[in-house]
Design a protein around this motif. Structure first.
Motif: not given
Length: 287
Positions: A182-184, A173, A193, A228, A219-220, A195, A230, A208, A217
């Motif tokens: 930052l990823s998912m 992200f 999913s 963070v 967007e983040a 984060l 989201f 979570d 989720f």
């Protein structure tokens, strides 16, 4: 990307046909019109006000362009069998984007008009997703390791670091100035999913989806303090924006129960204020 860059870019994309139009106390500068070029495939803006824009021209190929409202130039073009991902631009004007063709997938760098390959399918990491970049020029992207394990990789001045791994896909992200990515995990199963935030030394779970009662989720973003923000879809409850602080706290800050019909998260300031574009129940849109 800095918060101010994202806000100005959002205002740019909402702007009207005038090259320097006044509206609502803001001045809008037109960089590129959609007509005649196809459709926009994403854009980014640096601190100098220069935008890198990916344009999709169906049946002809994609193009990456750079402009500031005064000049507009083509960074790269594809044929009808190639495609480009969303372009990112650094504070020094370097443009970074992914490219796909029959020969494979690559991440390309354009610096002072010269194109070079940063990552290709023949390297240890096969590129899957579009790269993100911070103001220092550190890049993060999703990839596949040799045994098929999915990974988030950062690239800083030629040195690669594995930030996080997962047995299934990972979607990147954002990356902040400290190099925290930052990823998912597992975007194909959104209600499962997670984060995650990592920098190659430490990794933590920011949120979570299992805690969202069937939600997922949307967007983040991450700020330089590691907080963070989201947005999540919660079924009949609509959308909601949360803040997840580095200590594990999770706070809902904006809901669609009030005046907002829908909204899209854009950025997060370093003081912890989310920035979002919204449509209102009574009509109209804004930031």
């Amino acid at each position: 990307m800095h918060t101010c860059q994202k806000i100005f870019l959002l205002l740019l994309l909402l702007s009207g046909p005038a090259s320097a139009a006044q509206q609502g106390g803001f001045t809008f500068t037109k960089i590129l019109e959609q007509s005649g070029f196809g459709v926009f495939g994403g854009a980014s803006l640096n601190d100098q006000g220069t935008a890198a824009i990916t344009v999709r021209t169906f049946g002809v190929g994609d193009a990456v362009l750079v402009g500031d409202g005064r000049t507009l130039s083509i960074v790269a073009e594809t044929t009808s069998v190639g495609s480009f991902g969303q372009a990112a631009i650094t504070s020094r004007g370097d443009v970074i984007f992914s490219a796909s063709s029959r020969e494979g997938r690559r991440i390309l760098l354009s610096r002072k008009g010269r194109l070079s390959t940063l990552v290709d399918v023949h390297a240890p990491f096969g590129v899957l997703g579009d790269p993100v970049v911070n103001g220092r020029g550190t890049i993060a992207y999703s990839s596949v390791l040799q045994m098929g394990v999915r990974a988030i990789v950062s690239l800083d001045h030629g040195e690669t670091t594995t930030v996080a791994t997962h047995p299934r896909a990972i979607l990147v992200f954002d990356i902040n100035q400290r190099g925290q990515v930052l990823s998912m995990t597992d975007p194909g199963r959104p209600t499962s999913s997670v984060l995650i935030v990592g920098d190659g030394r430490t990794t933590r779970i920011a949120a979570d989806a299992a805690d969202l009662d069937g939600g997922f989720f949307l967007e983040a973003v991450i700020n330089d303090r590691g907080t963070v923000a989201f947005s999540a879809f919660l079924g009949e409850e609509g959308r909601r924006i949360y803040l997840a602080d580095p200590r594990g706290g999770l706070t809902p800050v904006i809901t669609s129960d009030g005046p907002f019909e829908s909204f899209t998260l854009v950025a997060l300031t370093n003081s912890g204020t989310p920035v979002f574009a919204a449509s209102l129940d009574m009509g109209g849109t804004g930031v």
